[in-house]
Design a protein around this motif. Structure first.
Motif, PDB file in Angstrom:
ATOM      1  N   ILE A   1       0.860  -1.177   0.000  1.00  0.00           N
ATOM      2  CA  ILE A   1       0.000   0.000   0.000  1.00  0.00           C
ATOM      3  C   ILE A   1       0.897   1.229   0.000  1.00  0.00           C
ATOM      4  O   ILE A   1       1.741   1.414   0.877  1.00  0.00           O
ATOM      5  N   PRO A   2       0.746   2.083  -1.009  1.00  0.00           N
ATOM      6  CA  PRO A   2       1.574   3.281  -1.092  1.00  0.00           C
ATOM      7  C   PRO A   2       1.043   4.375  -0.178  1.00  0.00           C
ATOM      8  O   PRO A   2      -0.040   4.247   0.386  1.00  0.00           O
ATOM      9  N   SER A   3       1.807   5.460  -0.056  1.00  0.00           N
ATOM     10  CA  SER A   3       1.344   6.570   0.766  1.00  0.00           C
ATOM     11  C   SER A   3       0.115   7.224   0.144  1.00  0.00           C
ATOM     12  O   SER A   3      -0.776   7.701   0.857  1.00  0.00           O
ATOM     13  N   THR A   4       0.068   7.236  -1.170  1.00  0.00           N
ATOM     14  CA  THR A   4      -1.131   7.678  -1.874  1.00  0.00           C
ATOM     15  C   THR A   4      -1.388   6.700  -3.008  1.00  0.00           C
ATOM     16  O   THR A   4      -0.473   6.119  -3.554  1.00  0.00           O
ATOM     17  N   GLY A   5      -2.637   6.536  -3.373  1.00  0.00           N
ATOM     18  CA  GLY A   5      -2.964   5.604  -4.448  1.00  0.00           C
ATOM     19  C   GLY A   5      -3.530   4.321  -3.916  1.00  0.00           C
ATOM     20  O   GLY A   5      -3.759   4.147  -2.722  1.00  0.00           O
ATOM     21  N   SER A   6      -3.737   3.401  -4.834  1.00  0.00           N
ATOM     22  CA  SER A   6      -4.420   2.147  -4.500  1.00  0.00           C
ATOM     23  C   SER A   6      -3.442   1.056  -4.099  1.00  0.00           C
ATOM     24  O   SER A   6      -2.317   1.009  -4.593  1.00  0.00           O
ATOM     25  N   PRO A   7      -3.867   0.160  -3.244  1.00  0.00           N
ATOM     26  CA  PRO A   7      -3.026  -0.977  -2.885  1.00  0.00           C
ATOM     27  C   PRO A   7      -2.869  -1.940  -4.065  1.00  0.00           C
ATOM     28  O   PRO A   7      -3.667  -1.919  -5.012  1.00  0.00           O
TER      29      PRO A   7
ATOM     30  N   SER B   1      -2.652 -14.404  -5.431  1.00  0.00           N
ATOM     31  CA  SER B   1      -3.076 -15.311  -4.359  1.00  0.00           C
ATOM     32  C   SER B   1      -3.846 -14.593  -3.258  1.00  0.00           C
ATOM     33  O   SER B   1      -4.552 -15.226  -2.475  1.00  0.00           O
ATOM     34  N   ALA B   2      -3.693 -13.285  -3.176  1.00  0.00           N
ATOM     35  CA  ALA B   2      -4.321 -12.501  -2.113  1.00  0.00           C
ATOM     36  C   ALA B   2      -5.563 -11.731  -2.584  1.00  0.00           C
ATOM     37  O   ALA B   2      -6.386 -11.324  -1.753  1.00  0.00           O
ATOM     38  N   LYS B   3      -5.688 -11.532  -3.856  1.00  0.00           N
ATOM     39  CA  LYS B   3      -6.790 -10.717  -4.380  1.00  0.00           C
ATOM     40  C   LYS B   3      -8.138 -11.298  -3.994  1.00  0.00           C
ATOM     41  O   LYS B   3      -8.372 -12.503  -4.106  1.00  0.00           O
ATOM     42  N   GLY B   4      -9.017 -10.424  -3.524  1.00  0.00           N
ATOM     43  CA  GLY B   4     -10.361 -10.837  -3.177  1.00  0.00           C
ATOM     44  C   GLY B   4     -10.494 -11.428  -1.788  1.00  0.00           C
ATOM     45  O   GLY B   4     -11.600 -11.604  -1.294  1.00  0.00           O
ATOM     46  N   ARG B   5      -9.372 -11.745  -1.152  1.00  0.00           N
ATOM     47  CA  ARG B   5      -9.425 -12.338   0.193  1.00  0.00           C
ATOM     48  C   ARG B   5      -8.704 -11.486   1.233  1.00  0.00           C
ATOM     49  O   ARG B   5      -9.106 -11.460   2.400  1.00  0.00           O
ATOM     50  N   PHE B   6      -7.659 -10.819   0.822  1.00  0.00           N
ATOM     51  CA  PHE B   6      -6.845 -10.025   1.753  1.00  0.00           C
ATOM     52  C   PHE B   6      -7.071  -8.539   1.494  1.00  0.00           C
ATOM     53  O   PHE B   6      -7.257  -8.125   0.347  1.00  0.00           O
ATOM     54  N   THR B   7      -7.008  -7.749   2.556  1.00  0.00           N
ATOM     55  CA  THR B   7      -7.101  -6.303   2.434  1.00  0.00           C
ATOM     56  C   THR B   7      -5.988  -5.663   3.247  1.00  0.00           C
ATOM     57  O   THR B   7      -5.889  -5.899   4.458  1.00  0.00           O
ATOM     58  N   VAL B   8      -5.162  -4.886   2.574  1.00  0.00           N
ATOM     59  CA  VAL B   8      -4.078  -4.181   3.259  1.00  0.00           C
ATOM     60  C   VAL B   8      -4.526  -2.740   3.534  1.00  0.00           C
ATOM     61  O   VAL B   8      -5.200  -2.129   2.695  1.00  0.00           O
ATOM     62  N   SER B   9      -4.179  -2.241   4.696  1.00  0.00           N
ATOM     63  CA  SER B   9      -4.539  -0.868   5.048  1.00  0.00           C
ATOM     64  C   SER B   9      -3.454  -0.296   5.953  1.00  0.00           C
ATOM     65  O   SER B   9      -2.604  -1.029   6.464  1.00  0.00           O
ATOM     66  N   ARG B  10      -3.506   1.000   6.135  1.00  0.00           N
ATOM     67  CA  ARG B  10      -2.498   1.654   6.972  1.00  0.00           C
ATOM     68  C   ARG B  10      -3.097   2.862   7.652  1.00  0.00           C
ATOM     69  O   ARG B  10      -4.027   3.487   7.129  1.00  0.00           O
ATOM     70  N   GLU B  11      -2.560   3.171   8.804  1.00  0.00           N
ATOM     71  CA  GLU B  11      -2.885   4.403   9.509  1.00  0.00           C
ATOM     72  C   GLU B  11      -1.687   5.329   9.340  1.00  0.00           C
ATOM     73  O   GLU B  11      -0.632   5.106   9.935  1.00  0.00           O
ATOM     74  N   ASN B  12      -1.846   6.338   8.518  1.00  0.00           N
ATOM     75  CA  ASN B  12      -0.728   7.234   8.223  1.00  0.00           C
ATOM     76  C   ASN B  12      -0.293   8.048   9.447  1.00  0.00           C
ATOM     77  O   ASN B  12       0.864   8.451   9.549  1.00  0.00           O
ATOM     78  N   ALA B  13      -1.222   8.281  10.360  1.00  0.00           N
ATOM     79  CA  ALA B  13      -0.887   9.106  11.532  1.00  0.00           C
ATOM     80  C   ALA B  13       0.237   8.484  12.351  1.00  0.00           C
ATOM     81  O   ALA B  13       1.086   9.204  12.901  1.00  0.00           O
ATOM     82  N   ASN B  14       0.252   7.173  12.442  1.00  0.00           N
ATOM     83  CA  ASN B  14       1.295   6.513  13.222  1.00  0.00           C
ATOM     84  C   ASN B  14       2.023   5.437  12.438  1.00  0.00           C
ATOM     85  O   ASN B  14       2.752   4.627  13.027  1.00  0.00           O
ATOM     86  N   ASN B  15       1.827   5.424  11.125  1.00  0.00           N
ATOM     87  CA  ASN B  15       2.509   4.460  10.253  1.00  0.00           C
ATOM     88  C   ASN B  15       2.328   3.025  10.735  1.00  0.00           C
ATOM     89  O   ASN B  15       3.297   2.265  10.868  1.00  0.00           O
ATOM     90  N   THR B  16       1.104   2.672  11.020  1.00  0.00           N
ATOM     91  CA  THR B  16       0.763   1.304  11.375  1.00  0.00           C
ATOM     92  C   THR B  16       0.124   0.629  10.177  1.00  0.00           C
ATOM     93  O   THR B  16      -0.692   1.228   9.492  1.00  0.00           O
ATOM     94  N   LEU B  17       0.528  -0.596   9.965  1.00  0.00           N
ATOM     95  CA  LEU B  17       0.083  -1.357   8.797  1.00  0.00           C
ATOM     96  C   LEU B  17      -0.773  -2.533   9.244  1.00  0.00           C
ATOM     97  O   LEU B  17      -0.523  -3.116  10.313  1.00  0.00           O
ATOM     98  N   TYR B  18      -1.759  -2.875   8.431  1.00  0.00           N
ATOM     99  CA  TYR B  18      -2.631  -4.003   8.740  1.00  0.00           C
ATOM    100  C   TYR B  18      -2.792  -4.902   7.512  1.00  0.00           C
ATOM    101  O   TYR B  18      -2.646  -4.457   6.380  1.00  0.00           O
ATOM    102  N   LEU B  19      -3.120  -6.144   7.784  1.00  0.00           N
ATOM    103  CA  LEU B  19      -3.495  -7.075   6.719  1.00  0.00           C
ATOM    104  C   LEU B  19      -4.665  -7.901   7.228  1.00  0.00           C
ATOM    105  O   LEU B  19      -4.502  -8.743   8.112  1.00  0.00           O
ATOM    106  N   GLN B  20      -5.836  -7.629   6.674  1.00  0.00           N
ATOM    107  CA  GLN B  20      -7.018  -8.414   6.999  1.00  0.00           C
ATOM    108  C   GLN B  20      -7.076  -9.593   6.038  1.00  0.00           C
ATOM    109  O   GLN B  20      -7.115  -9.393   4.822  1.00  0.00           O
ATOM    110  N   MET B  21      -7.051 -10.780   6.589  1.00  0.00           N
ATOM    111  CA  MET B  21      -7.047 -11.984   5.762  1.00  0.00           C
ATOM    112  C   MET B  21      -8.318 -12.778   6.016  1.00  0.00           C
ATOM    113  O   MET B  21      -8.575 -13.208   7.147  1.00  0.00           O
TER     114      MET B  21
END
Length: 114
Positions: A50-56, A61-81
């Motif tokens: 996931i870039p700082s701006t733009g689409s992930p 193998s991950a498309k449709g099942r995994f979602t990557v996201s981030r909190e820019n305020a504290n640079n925390t990254l997530y992966l919902q699987m």
């Protein structure tokens, strides 16, 4: 820069997990953050970015099942699987890319039982 991945565990096929990656020492705005994984006896495989701006972007193998996201305020990254499969079993590593450099977390184990 330090990255701490967490959230891995043992889950049955079809279940869900949410991975987190906390960062310290990063700049205010990071170019990109993402996840890779490595299954036993296999090479490390890219999962999502996931870039700082733009689409992930996702591996097929991950498309449709995994979602990557981030909190820019504290640079925390997530992966919902979701809809996890036994072949998703691996150690998952988070990374941060900024100013041409890459930093890696220590990895968190995900095990999906059939």
């Amino acid at each position: 820069v330090q990255l701490q991945a967490s959230g891995g565990g043992l889950v049955q096929a079809g279940g869900s997990l949410r991975l987190s990656c906390a960062t310290t020492g990063t700049s205010v705005s990071i170019d990109a953050m993402g996840w890779t994984r490595q299954a036993p006896g296999q090479q490390r495989e890219w999962v999502a970015t996931i870039p700082s701006t733009g689409s992930p972007a996702y591996a097929d193998s991950a498309k449709g099942r995994f979602t990557v996201s981030r909190e820019n305020a504290n640079n925390t990254l997530y992966l919902q699987m979701n809809s996890l499969k036994p072949e998703d079993t691996a150690v998952y590593y988070c990374y941060v890319s900024d100013l041409g450099l890459v930093w890696w977390g220590q990895g968190t184990q995900v095990t999906v039982s059939s």
